[in-house]
Every structure is written in C-alpha cells, then in structure tokens.
Design a protein around this motif. Structure first.
Motif, short mmCIF file in Angstrom:
data_model
loop_
_atom_site.label_atom_id
_atom_site.label_comp_id
_atom_site.label_asym_id
_atom_site.label_seq_id
_atom_site.Cartn_x
_atom_site.Cartn_y
_atom_site.Cartn_z
N SER A 114 -8.18 -36.32 -10.94
CA SER A 114 -7.77 -37.41 -10.02
C SER A 114 -6.28 -37.30 -9.71
O SER A 114 -5.45 -37.35 -10.63
N ILE A 115 -6.01 -37.12 -8.43
CA ILE A 115 -4.58 -37.02 -8.04
C ILE A 115 -4.32 -37.92 -6.82
O ILE A 115 -5.25 -38.34 -6.13
N ALA A 116 -3.05 -38.19 -6.63
CA ALA A 116 -2.64 -38.90 -5.41
C ALA A 116 -1.99 -37.88 -4.48
O ALA A 116 -1.31 -36.96 -4.94
N ALA A 157 2.13 -43.80 -6.08
CA ALA A 157 1.64 -42.60 -6.78
C ALA A 157 2.40 -42.39 -8.09
O ALA A 157 1.82 -42.10 -9.14
N ARG A 158 3.69 -42.54 -8.02
CA ARG A 158 4.53 -42.33 -9.20
C ARG A 158 4.17 -43.33 -10.31
O ARG A 158 4.08 -42.97 -11.49
N THR A 159 3.92 -44.57 -9.88
CA THR A 159 3.58 -45.62 -10.86
C THR A 159 2.25 -45.31 -11.55
O THR A 159 2.14 -45.39 -12.77
N ALA A 183 -1.92 -36.65 -11.59
CA ALA A 183 -0.71 -36.13 -10.95
C ALA A 183 -0.63 -36.64 -9.51
O ALA A 183 -1.58 -37.23 -9.01
N PHE A 184 0.53 -36.42 -8.89
CA PHE A 184 0.59 -36.65 -7.44
C PHE A 184 1.16 -35.41 -6.76
O PHE A 184 1.93 -34.65 -7.36
N VAL A 185 0.72 -35.22 -5.51
CA VAL A 185 1.22 -34.09 -4.70
C VAL A 185 1.88 -34.69 -3.47
O VAL A 185 1.26 -35.47 -2.75
N GLU A 186 3.13 -34.33 -3.27
CA GLU A 186 3.88 -34.96 -2.17
C GLU A 186 4.35 -33.90 -1.16
O GLU A 186 4.88 -32.86 -1.55
N VAL A 228 5.07 -31.76 -6.95
CA VAL A 228 4.00 -32.22 -7.84
C VAL A 228 4.61 -33.05 -8.97
O VAL A 228 5.56 -32.61 -9.62
N GLY A 229 4.10 -34.27 -9.15
CA GLY A 229 4.55 -35.12 -10.27
C GLY A 229 3.47 -35.17 -11.34
O GLY A 229 2.34 -35.54 -11.06
#
Lengths: 427, 296
Positions: free
Chosen positions: A51-53, A86-88, A97-100, A121-122
């Motif tokens: 699961s990612i944002a 996403a970061r939260t 993770a998140f992909v920006e 990527v966070g």
C-alpha cells in the motif's frame, strides 16, 4: 532467605531436567510464534499488495504516464493524496511508502524522458524489504515508459530536433564540438526515419543494448513511531510468550501437587522452616521461571526476527508483572484437585479457556466485540496487552500502569486463594 | 522423652485417632503395630507436627510441640510414601534436605556421605532416583530422614515393598541407630518386624491402642498357650505319663513351656515321627485382641 532460595533452585533444577516439560515451556511457544508468524508473513508479502500513496504534483505528461504505469502494477495498492497526507500516513505506519512527482523537484536528465521529474520515495528506513521491492517496481515502470518512447520514432525525431536546436543556441559549446554533435544527431534522426519507414522491432539488439540511465529515484527516510506491528512476529511472539507462561504455570502447579501426593511436601512441612518460606520458595521458583522464559523468547524475537521493543522499561515491567500474575495462578491451579490427574485436567481446561478468550490463539483484533469484553477476565489478555504495549503499541509507562496493575492484582488474589485452600488441605 | 497425651483426630465422620496416650523413653525403639488404616500414619503425622490434632498434645524431649523449629531440627521422618525428587540424584536429594536443616559446607558433605553409606548407595550417588529400584528408593528415603543427625527418628512403614536384601540392610541400620542412643518410633503391619526390632509395641486398631508392652509381655499376656503337635513312631510304654491328648499315634499338648515339655518327652523315651511347636506371637496377640488377623 537461604531456605527459600534452596527451595526455588531445587524446583528450577527439576524443571530443567524435565525435557518433556521444557518442550511445552520453551519449544512449543517458540514453534507457535514461528508457525503463525510465518503464515501471517507469507500472507503479507504474497497475497496482499504494497500500500503506497502517490503524490503527483507534476504537470508533465511523462509524469502522468508514469503514474498510469504504476497503476497497472498488480504489486501495488495506490491511493492518491497530497504530500502532507501521504507523509502523515506513512509516518503512522498506515501506508508502506509514498511516491511523489513534483515540478518543483529537479528534472531527470534523461534523453528519452526529459520531462520526467525526479521520483521521490518516502519510506521507513527499517522497511528494507519493502523499500527494495518498491524501487524495483518504480524502475520497471520507468523503463517500460522509456521503451514506449523509443518505440515511437516521431517522438525520438522530435526530441533530436529539440536537441539540435539547443546545440545551435548554446553559447558554451565551441563550434567544432557543435559540428560533431550536430552530425551525430542528424545521423540519429536519419536512422529513426529509417525505422519509421521499415518498422521497428522491439526485440532488436539495438534497443536492448541502449545505454539507459538509471531512473531518477530519490529516497526519503520516514520513521514509523506509532502503534502498528511491523511484522507478524510482533503479534505472534507475545502470544507465544503467554503460551510459555501457561506452560510454566502448569509445570509448577503439577510440581506442587506432586509434592503433596509423593510426600516431599510432608518432608518440607516438618523441616525447621515455616510454611511461608515453603510457599515463598515455590512462588520464587515459578516467578524466576516465568522471567527466564520471557527473556529467552524475547531475546530470540529481537535478535532473530527483528521484533522491536519500543519501550524497554515497559517490557521489563511487563515481564515482572506477568511473572507475578502467573506465579499466583500456579498456586490456585495447584489446589484445584487432590490428585495430579485432577489438577492437570482442571488446570489445562482453565488455561485453554484463558488463552482462547484472551487472544492467545486468535488475536483479539479479529474477535467479535462481545468476546473482547469477555477477554477482560483473562490474564492472558492483559499479559499480551502489556507485552504488545512495550513491543509495538508504543505505550508510555503511564499507559502501561493499568494492565500492569491488573496483572499484579490477579497474581496476588489467586496466590491468596490458593494458599488458603492449601492450608485447608493440610488439616 | 516423647509424651503423647489424649491425641484425637477426626475427618468428617471418620475417627482416625481416638484419644490415645503413651510415653516413649529416650533411646527406645517403639513400635506402632496395626493393620492398614489403623491410624498409625495419622498418629505419626501428628507426632512430627505435620498434622494438627483436634484434641490432645505431643511433647518431644519436654521442649514443646513438634511445630517449633528448634524441636523440628531434632526430628527425622521417613514417610511411608517415597518422598524423593525423582529427577534429582541421590546425593542432590540428601543435600537438599540437609540444607533445609541448616547444614552447610563440609558438615553437609560429611552428613550426605554418611547417609549414602547408611543406605549402601555410595556408588550410585550421582544417579537420579528415577533410575533406582524400589528397594534402593526405600533406602534413600530412609537416609533422607537421618541426614541431619536427628535425635528422634520416625519411620513409617520403612520396608514396604522392598526386597529381602534391602529389608535386612534397613533392619541393620535401624539397630545401629538405636545402639547410638537415638529414640526411634517405628510403624509397621509386619508383626515379625516389630517382634525383631522393638523394645515396646503398641498394638493399634481403629485409632485406639489395644495393648502396649514389651513383645514378651504382650505374648505372655495376650498370646495364650503354645501347642505341641506330634506323630509318634509307636505307642509309648504305659509307664510314661503323657501330657495332653493322644488319639492313635497323634499327640497334642497345650502348654506355656513347649520346649521344656518336648525335651522331657524325648528324655522319657518317646520317639517322634514328626514334631511341630506352635508358639504364640504378635499375630496371635492381635488375633486374640481383635478377632482378626493383621493382614485381613
């Protein structure tokens, strides 16, 4: 005090020499933790998606195509949101993770995907496996996109024309170099025109051998600091640990009833020591055994399976209070019958119900609400709760007070009842 | 001296010990003889302070109840059950019980070795009890009672289920301990053990003491006469005055002095084909007192 210690050491020595008993106390809980941990782990990495944002704040069409490419991946479950959200969520451990993709980030210097922004990527640095997995998926998507660009000669010709114009207008490149570069790109344009006329072969060695640059991925580390287990072992080890304590409880309850039936208790009773010393010796032995089992299993959990301990002091208190609790239960179980068979039958029946209701078999989170209410009467529930609090729930010492007090109270009350019944037996 | 005064113990409706009183003198080997369920073990358990009597008291060496730690140090008890830790070695069992009596260091080692020698198991000291035979376990059970050098020793059926070799060893050791001046209380339902070992015997049944005296006095008082049964080779001369009753060649004589009477018949010229003398013993005493045999 010496007498109490001698009594306790004798009991621990007897436990250590009982191989069958040791299996139930150490090996069985460990196997349970590993077995269920492995089952749940395989479920996480196999059947479920990562699961990612995705935060797409770029206006470029390449970025949009890249996101569409990610969307097609069966390995990802994507939610679209803003950078802050996403970061939260990643910080809370609710997303892996998140992909920006953002126009504000520097652009990648790729010849074929020149409008492609840097992929940020966070992810929590401790999620090493997920991080590598995600980077692989991103790289795959990037190259697929690049391949699509190459497969379109018109786009390459347009890109070459743009480059030739840039070379012409550049003031930093000397004329000789400009001439060489323009000859090269003109040749490339002729080649792509040839491809466009004769048809492209996607499996040609030319395409496979192209010197593509690595995808522009930047990694950002975001530590997870809230209540979610990072691996199934963080759930199964507290459960296994409680099974170990149930094993200790039964082993010592049986040892007490054996002392009574075999007559060694009579020897102890007529020795120049008080009844309180005998009972304290028994209590100390079961307490030390509980602590020892907890330490062994937690050490294996931490060193071998990477189970973290968010609150080490809380874990120490959980170990102590749970040991007090189950030492008290030992005394109560030991007087639930006059024979070994009666105590074994009644003891395991009670222990299994305690475990079943308290989340020792199925985690509480999967139970219906009425059963969760019922679980409040199980020492196993409070034991698991205290251990989870220290391991992954992120309980402060203040948060832990309630379960620790409940455990201690159970220990004191059951010990008192057990001693009272034992004294009646002696009459 | 051990003084037992009006001891009474009841479990629900069952009266296990019914107001018994007796004294045991220093250095005496005192027997409690009775069938299973007579109340011997309950009496012993009250005498060692493991069980509270409903009524009555026990005083050991005029110092007080056996529940007081100072009195307990002087008592050793070998329970009827094999009160040992099976997964500990013989040496570990003895050392553990020795430590409970505050033995430490060299003194503990010395006493453990003494107890192992007493049990004849020095060469098996490192073996776990679970590997021992029944007789060996019984001997270690006995040794655990003496490891702390007690003045008063309680032995509750110490030879139950043992082989003849172990039984003889235990008898010899008990006699050694008696010769050292220890007071020993011995319960048994084997009349021959009581007859061999005990200075005085209390015959117990249904929680009561039926008789208490030396073995000889008990037999004399309650045993009745002895019987000579003989088959003669031929009818004796009419000049010989035969005691008892003669039917054909079968002679039966009831007498208090069977050996003397048999010798007198031989000296008178009576020739026996078979001769049997049935002397009264504690079994007869018990039979005469209760109408039952000890093992009934």
């Amino acid at each position: 005090m010496n007498s109490i210690l001698f009594l306790a050491l004798k009991d621990l020595r007897l436990l250590a020499r009982d191989k069958f008993g040791l299996f139930w106390v150490i090996a069985f809980p460990l196997l349970m933790a590993l077995f269920f941990g492995a089952i749940f782990s395989s479920g996480e990495s196999g059947a479920s998606r990562l699961s990612i944002a995705v935060v797409n704040e770029s206006s470029s069409s390449v970025a949009k195509q890249f996101v569409e490419q990610l969307q097609q991946s069966s390995a990802l479950s994507i939610r679209y949101m803003s950078h802050d959200s996403a970061r939260t969520l990643v910080g809370m451990g609710k997303l892996a993770a998140f992909v920006e993709l953002s126009d504000s980030a520097k652009q990648a210097s790729s010849f074929f995907l020149k409008d492609m922004p840097v992929i940020k990527v966070g992810i929590d640095p401790k999620r090493k496996a997920e991080s590598g997995y995600l980077q692989g998926i991103l790289t795959q998507a990037y190259f697929v996109l690049m391949q699509q660009q190459i497969m379109n000669p018109a786009k390459i010709q347009q890109a070459v024309d743009d480059l030739i114009l840039q070379i012409d207008s550049s003031s930093t490149i000397n004329p000789e170099t400009k001439a060489v570069m323009k000859r090269f790109f003109s040749s490339l344009k002729q080649f792509t025109e040839y491809l466009s006329i004769n048809g492209a072969d996607s499996s040609s060695s030319f395409l496979e051998a192209s010197p593509f640059a690595s995808p522009p991925i930047e990694m950002e580390e975001i530590s997870v600091d809230v209540d979610k287990p990072r691996s199934s072992f963080e759930i199964t080890f507290p459960q296994g640990l409680l099974w170990g304590l149930l094993g200790v409880t039964m082993a010592f309850a049986m040892s007490i009833v054996q002392e009574r039936t075999k007559g060694t208790y009579l020897r102890l009773r007529i020795a120049p020591i008080t009844r309180a010393q005998i009972l304290a010796g028994k209590g100390l032995a079961s307490f030390l055994a509980c602590v020892l089992i907890s330490v062994i299993l937690m050490t294996i959990a931490k060193l071998v399976f990477g189970v973290r301990v968010v609150n080490p002091a809380g874990l120490a208190l959980a170990v102590v209070c749970t040991a007090v609790c189950f030492s008290g239960i030992v005394m109560l179980v030991s007087v639930m019958g006059r024979t070994e068979q009666a105590v074994a039958g009644a003891g395991w029946a009670i222990m299994l119900v305690q475990s079943m209701v308290g989340g020792g078999m199925v985690p509480l989170m999967f139970m219906p609400s009425w059963m969760k209410v019922l679980s409040n009467f199980s020492a196993v529930k409070w034991g698991i709760y205290a251990f989870e609090g220290a391991i992954w729930r992120g309980f402060s010492l203040h948060d832990m007070i309630f379960p620790l007090v409940v455990l201690t109270m159970i220990g004191v009350v059951t010990f008192t009842i057990g001693v009272t019944i034992l004294m009646r037996y002696e009459q | 001296m051990i003084q037992v005064t009006n001891l009474f113990k009841q479990y629900g409706e069952l009266i296990a010990v019914d107001h018994i009183s007796f004294d045991i003198y220093d250095g005496e080997l005192f027997g409690l003889l009775g069938p299973n369920g007579a109340g011997k073990t309950t009496t012993i358990n009250m005498m060692v302070g493991a069980l509270s009597p409903n009524e009555g008291s026990v005083t050991i060496n005029n110092e007080g109840f056996p529940t007081e730690p100072d009195v307990r140090k002087r008592i050793g008890n070998a329970p009827q059950s094999l009160a040992l830790y099976d997964e500990l070695t013989a040496e570990e069992n003895l050392a553990f019980f020795g430590r409970l009596y505050h033995l430490r260091g060299k003194e503990l080692e010395k006493r453990v070795m003494y107890a192992l020698e007493l049990a004849g198991l020095v060469d098996r000291k490192k073996d776990r009890i679970s590997t021992f035979s029944g007789g060996m376990k019984r001997r270690i059970n006995f040794a655990c009672a003496v490891v702390h050098n007690p003045e008063v020793l309680f032995l509750d059926e110490p030879t139950v289920g043992v082989d003849p070799q172990s039984r003889n060893l235990i008898f010899e050791r008990i006699e050694e301990l008696k010769n050292q001046g220890r007071t020993i209380v011995y319960t048994t339902h084997y009349m021959e053990e009581a007859q061999r070992l005990c200075d005085r015997v209390a015959i117990v049944d249904h929680g009561k003491i039926l008789a208490l005296d030396t073995v000889e006095n008990l037999i004399t008082t309650y045993g009745g006469t002895s019987v000579i049964e003989a088959e003669l080779e031929s009818l004796p001369d009419e000049s010989i005055n035969l005691p008892g009753r003669l039917v054909g060649l079968h002679l039966r004589v009831e007498t208090d002095t069977p050996l003397e009477d048999a010798m007198h018949l031989v000296e008178s010229g009576v020739r026996f084909r078979t001769l049997r003398i049935d002397r009264a013993d504690l079994e007869t005493v018990f039979l005469n007192l209760t109408g039952r045999r000890l093992r009934d």
